[in-house]
Design a protein around this motif. Sequence first.
Motif, short mmCIF file in Angstrom:
data_model
loop_
_atom_site.label_atom_id
_atom_site.label_comp_id
_atom_site.label_asym_id
_atom_site.label_seq_id
_atom_site.Cartn_x
_atom_site.Cartn_y
_atom_site.Cartn_z
N ALA A 177 0.80 -1.22 0.00
CA ALA A 177 0.00 0.00 0.00
C ALA A 177 0.83 1.28 0.00
O ALA A 177 0.43 2.29 -0.59
N LYS A 178 1.99 1.26 0.64
CA LYS A 178 2.82 2.47 0.73
C LYS A 178 3.97 2.45 -0.28
O LYS A 178 4.94 3.19 -0.13
N THR A 179 3.84 1.62 -1.31
CA THR A 179 4.86 1.55 -2.35
C THR A 179 4.25 1.97 -3.69
O THR A 179 3.07 2.36 -3.76
N ASN A 180 5.04 1.86 -4.76
CA ASN A 180 4.52 2.14 -6.10
C ASN A 180 3.83 0.93 -6.73
O ASN A 180 3.36 1.01 -7.87
N VAL A 181 3.78 -0.18 -6.00
CA VAL A 181 3.17 -1.41 -6.53
C VAL A 181 1.68 -1.44 -6.19
O VAL A 181 1.29 -1.12 -5.07
N ARG A 182 0.88 -1.85 -7.16
CA ARG A 182 -0.55 -2.03 -6.95
C ARG A 182 -0.91 -3.46 -7.34
O ARG A 182 -0.48 -3.95 -8.38
N VAL A 183 -1.70 -4.10 -6.48
CA VAL A 183 -2.02 -5.52 -6.64
C VAL A 183 -3.54 -5.66 -6.70
O VAL A 183 -4.25 -5.21 -5.80
N ASN A 184 -4.04 -6.30 -7.76
CA ASN A 184 -5.48 -6.46 -7.92
C ASN A 184 -5.81 -7.82 -8.51
O ASN A 184 -4.93 -8.53 -9.02
N LEU A 185 -7.07 -8.18 -8.43
CA LEU A 185 -7.57 -9.44 -8.96
C LEU A 185 -8.62 -9.18 -10.03
O LEU A 185 -9.36 -8.20 -9.96
N ILE A 186 -8.68 -10.07 -11.01
CA ILE A 186 -9.70 -9.99 -12.06
C ILE A 186 -10.49 -11.29 -12.08
O ILE A 186 -9.91 -12.38 -12.12
N ASN A 187 -11.81 -11.17 -12.06
CA ASN A 187 -12.69 -12.32 -12.20
C ASN A 187 -13.26 -12.29 -13.61
O ASN A 187 -14.13 -11.47 -13.91
N PRO A 188 -12.81 -13.17 -14.50
CA PRO A 188 -13.27 -13.14 -15.88
C PRO A 188 -14.74 -13.51 -16.05
O PRO A 188 -15.39 -13.07 -17.00
N GLY A 189 -15.28 -14.34 -15.14
CA GLY A 189 -16.62 -14.85 -15.35
C GLY A 189 -16.61 -15.87 -16.49
O GLY A 189 -15.57 -16.40 -16.85
N PRO A 190 -17.77 -16.14 -17.08
CA PRO A 190 -17.85 -17.12 -18.17
C PRO A 190 -17.13 -16.63 -19.44
O PRO A 190 -17.59 -15.68 -20.07
N ILE A 191 -16.02 -17.24 -19.76
CA ILE A 191 -15.22 -16.87 -20.93
C ILE A 191 -14.97 -18.13 -21.75
O ILE A 191 -14.79 -19.22 -21.20
N ARG A 192 -14.92 -17.99 -23.05
CA ARG A 192 -14.75 -19.12 -23.96
C ARG A 192 -13.31 -19.64 -23.91
O ARG A 192 -12.45 -19.23 -24.69
N THR A 193 -13.05 -20.54 -22.98
CA THR A 193 -11.71 -21.12 -22.82
C THR A 193 -11.83 -22.65 -22.73
O THR A 193 -12.92 -23.19 -22.51
N GLY A 194 -10.70 -23.32 -22.85
CA GLY A 194 -10.68 -24.75 -22.71
C GLY A 194 -11.10 -25.19 -21.31
O GLY A 194 -11.79 -26.20 -21.14
N MET A 195 -10.71 -24.44 -20.29
CA MET A 195 -11.09 -24.77 -18.92
C MET A 195 -12.60 -24.69 -18.75
O MET A 195 -13.23 -25.55 -18.13
N ARG A 196 -13.20 -23.65 -19.32
CA ARG A 196 -14.65 -23.49 -19.22
C ARG A 196 -15.37 -24.66 -19.91
O ARG A 196 -16.36 -25.19 -19.40
#
Length: 242
Positions: A177-196
């Motif tokens: 939080a007190k650095t220049n680094v920012r960390v976030n998460l993305i939830n793709p939801g239903p996406i056309r992939t082999g895993m899906r």
Amino acid sequence: MGRLTGRLAVVTGASRGIGYAVAKALASEGAHIIAIARPRSVGALEELDDDIRALGGETTLTPVDLTDYDAIDRLGAAIYERWGKLDILVGNAGLLGSLSPLGHLDIKEWDKVMAVNVTANWRLIRSLDPLLRQSDAGRALFVTSGAAHKAVPYWGLYATSKAALEKMAEIYAAECAKTNVRVNLINPGPIRTGMRAKAFPGEDPDLLAKPADIAPLFVEMACPDYTKNGTIVHYKDWAKAS
């Protein structure tokens, strides 16, 4: 000039699906891509390299099994020696594992999914955090799933791994939080992939968003002017607002 010109990005799971699309999108904005995938996926990495070169971009192909943790340590050392910093980390690689009652899961499969979905991302943080801190705007993005917030029968292995990943990323964000680094998460939801397709074999893929559709979200969150930290961004919400 692209929004990411002169920036260096590590993308895991870059040989197909979301990772492939994100690597291309980041490269189209000027980032140099360190593309990571399993050694058996070298052919697909070479196709990615061809696509990125056609865009005028550059890649460093890195065939690595993410459960080879010593190789992850060597990756950090190699990046430091060549570039001295890292601007973007996209922790995308993941395994679904079996959809099975918890008591029926194979022990080796449990360990493998946890190794790729959780421990490998921790080892990436451990190896690459010092390099992200050398950037003027280090950005770490991890791919999660709505399964982490649901108690759906037979999804225990995957859901548990993603819940653990989320908490780890949130704690890493708090530590940055007190650095220049920012960390976030993305939830793709239903996406056309082999895993899906593996998880929902009867689903019509034409009704799903494509990996290329979600890639611009990764680009936006990888840019230096994206300053949110410790958040989970859901693709469907972002798409509606865009």
